[in-house]
Motif scaffolding. Structure first.
Motif, PDB file in Angstrom:
ATOM      1  N   MET B 121       0.846  -1.189   0.000  1.00 57.67           N
ATOM      2  CA  MET B 121       0.000   0.000   0.000  1.00 57.67           C
ATOM      3  C   MET B 121       0.882   1.240   0.000  1.00 57.67           C
ATOM      4  O   MET B 121       1.973   1.234   0.564  1.00 57.67           O
ATOM      5  N   TYR B 162       5.257   4.180  -2.232  1.00 54.00           N
ATOM      6  CA  TYR B 162       5.234   2.905  -1.522  1.00 54.00           C
ATOM      7  C   TYR B 162       6.365   2.902  -0.495  1.00 54.00           C
ATOM      8  O   TYR B 162       7.374   3.581  -0.688  1.00 54.00           O
ATOM      9  N   SER B 164       8.754   0.991   0.079  1.00 55.99           N
ATOM     10  CA  SER B 164      10.086   0.682  -0.460  1.00 55.99           C
ATOM     11  C   SER B 164      10.734   1.884  -1.126  1.00 55.99           C
ATOM     12  O   SER B 164      11.929   1.883  -1.391  1.00 55.99           O
ATOM     13  N   GLN B 165       9.938   2.916  -1.412  1.00 55.60           N
ATOM     14  CA  GLN B 165      10.490   4.114  -2.051  1.00 55.60           C
ATOM     15  C   GLN B 165      10.848   5.193  -1.030  1.00 55.60           C
ATOM     16  O   GLN B 165      11.260   6.277  -1.412  1.00 55.60           O
TER      17      GLN B 165
END
Lengths: 302, 269
Positions: B121, B162, B164-165
């Motif tokens: 998400m 996200y 991970s970013q």
């Protein structure tokens, strides 16, 4: 070079062999009984996978449950259905009528209690209740559920414990946590083997010809048992199987890409984007997710 | 505590003076290994209590008991006057159903060492999830509040990113916003800066300091003694599953009374 020569020789041998009878293949490729068989094969594949995936998810959740009754029931189911050949299971469902001629719903053990009709409220002839198609569907679907259960369980267990804790700490219920947090992340692990299972199921449906349900292979067999054009009809059938599995492979690729969201910083380019990259037309980044132009050199890997 | 535990009515001190968290002789063991050996603690509304101690001292376990991520084996634990994880009838305790436990966790925010954001998400979706799923808030309203919360932790431009970013510090600030979206009356922080690069620690501590200034009740497990000294109303030093020493952070840090406290502080200060 040597490979190319060998390949050319093989193609030549196939194309010029009169026993292959290309005209027969052309005649029967769109024959109505073949296309009908194809529809049955597709229906069986879709419905058996539907039973397999939903049953497998249920079994996986049961298997991971702290409740010993649920987890051992799931364990037993998986043990039986993975431990016996699917062809045997298909025959079992087909011949269930020999085991119990009638299936009834009523008072448990009513027969021993001396009730009329064994205490049944409702009773039906087994062979009527389970026609050929349903027997085939049960055989394939229930077997698949056992395999899918292990795939889904692996997916669920691949999600870090911290995810469950974070969801619980926010006040989310067990079921909401599973549905909204765990399963979507497990999908990334579940999808690739499920795609393989679907492709494998498409081919496994041909086993159903053994209980004389007229799916694709049986339709071909029925024709060549009349006309003795065995090889051409097997090629007709193979062309359809190959076409269907190829389509499924492409679909699988796009589904996997969808569930890779959040796992990769930049989504790998689709084959279409690669093709356009090759042709020199650089595509715009998809919905602003990346600044990197996904060309051939752009971080993707297949 | 000399008072027999059973004499304490469960909702005794409702109204003024109800402690936000009250622990009496809390015991917890994993199998045969005792982790908490009788913790007594009181946290009043609006207080910031800092838990410190060597690893394995039980401070994280105690924090996780407060929102029932861990079950306690003995003793009593109340949050805002209500028993955690149990219902008391007469002098017997009955375990709450999963649904009831979930209900009570709504009011307690938790921030984890490893952020535990939902990776599938975006930052905004992470914050919107619980208010919509748990409280049944409308998506539009939840999104609006989520944007305000992101703005508050200084990440208004990262709504569509996200996890991970995002950097570790940004992820932890999103995690704090996610917890705040449930409008908790108590926030638990489990080593919120321990997994961060040193230069990212400050941005997370700043957000926590802001929360404390607005009057949020907070229990913070941390090794950041500077934060404890400036923001904490009380410092609790734990070791070996017991509270060794507690008091005002400046006093404890400047003038520790126990040998174990002195030894620990000499290593971390």
């Amino acid at each position: 070079m040597a490979v190319a020569v060998l390949a050319a020789m093989l193609i030549h041998a196939i194309v010029t062999n009169p026993a292959i009878q290309w005209d027969v293949i052309r005649t029967y490729l769109f024959d109505s009984s073949i296309t009908h068989g194809l529809v049955v094969t597709l229906e069986l594949t879709a419905l058996a996978m539907l039973i397999g995936v939903s049953g497998g998810t249920l079994l996986a959740i049961m298997r991971l449950s702290p409740n010993p009754v649920l987890s051992s029931t799931a364990w037993f189911y998986i043990w039986v259905f993975r431990g016996t050949p699917v062809l045997v299971q298909l025959l079992f469902w087909n011949f269930l009528g020999a085991l119990w001629a009638k299936l009834s719903i009523g008072v448990p053990f009513g027969g021993y209690l001396g009730l009329s009709d064994g205490g049944a409220f409702w009773s039906q002839d087994t062979n009527k209740l389970i026609p050929l198609f349903v027997a085939a569907l049960l055989g394939l679907g229930l077997n698949e559920a056992a395999y899918m259960a292990e795939i889904v369980r692996g997916g669920i267990q691949s999600v870090a414990v911290g995810q469950t804790e974070a969801a619980h700490a926010l006040g989310m219920s067990q079921s909401a946590t599973m549905r909204r947090i765990i399963l979507p992340q497990a999908m990334r692990v579940i999808i690739p083997p499920t795609g393989n299972e679907t492709i494998s199921m498409l081919k496994t449906t041909s086993l159903v010809s053994a209980i004389s349900l007229e799916e694709l292979l049986r339709a071909g067999q029925n024709i060549y048992s009349r006309t003795f054009q065995t090889i051409p009809l097997l090629i007709v059938v193979s062309i359809w199987y190959l076409l269907m599995t190829s389509i499924l492979t492409v679909v699988q690729y796009y589904i996997e890409r969808h569930y890779a969201r959040g796992a990769n910083r930049v989504l790998p380019p689709t084959p279409l984007q690669r093709l356009r990259g090759l042709l020199g037309r650089r595509p715009k980044p998809a919905n602003g997710e990346s600044d990197v132009v996904p060309g051939l050199e752009g971080g993707g890997h297949l | 505590m000399s008072t027999p535990v059973n004499d304490t009515p469960p909702q005794s001190a409702a109204g003024a003076g109800t402690p936000m968290v009250k622990a009496e002789a809390v015991h917890k063991s994993y199998g045969t290994v005792p982790v908490l050996k009788g913790i007594d603690l009181r946290v009043d509304p609006g207080q910031v209590v800092v838990l410190v101690g060597p690893s394995g001292s039980g401070k994280s376990t105690f924090l996780r008991c407060i929102n029932h991520l861990e079950k306690i084996n003995a003793g009593r634990l109340w949050v805002d006057g209500e028993l955690v994880g149990y219902r008391q009838k007469g002098d017997r305790l009955y375990e709450l159903k999963d649904r009831e436990v979930a209900q009570k966790r709504r009011d307690i925010g938790m921030v984890f060492q490893h952020f535990n954001l939902f990776p599938h998400m975006t930052a905004l979706e992470n914050i919107v999830e619980a208010p919509v799923q748990v409280k049944g808030e409308s998506k539009a309203a939840a999104r609006e509040r989520a944007r305000a919360l992101l703005d508050r932790v200084g990440l208004a431009d990262k709504a569509g990113s996200y996890p991970s970013q995002l950097s570790g510090g940004q992820q932890q600030r999103v995690a704090i916003a996610r917890a705040l979206a449930m409008e908790p009356k108590l926030m638990l922080f489990d080593e919120p800066t321990s997994a961060l690069d040193p230069e990212l620690v400050g941005e997370v501590l700043d957000v926590m300091r802001g929360l404390a200034e607005e009057g949020m009740t907070m229990i913070v497990v941390t090794h950041e003694m500077g934060f404890a000294r400036e923001v904490g109303d009380a410092l609790v030093f734990m070791d070996g599953g017991v509270v060794v020493e507690a008091g005002h952070p400046r006093e404890v840090l400047a003038n520790p009374q126990h040998e174990r406290t002195k030894l620990f502080l000499s290593k971390v200060l």
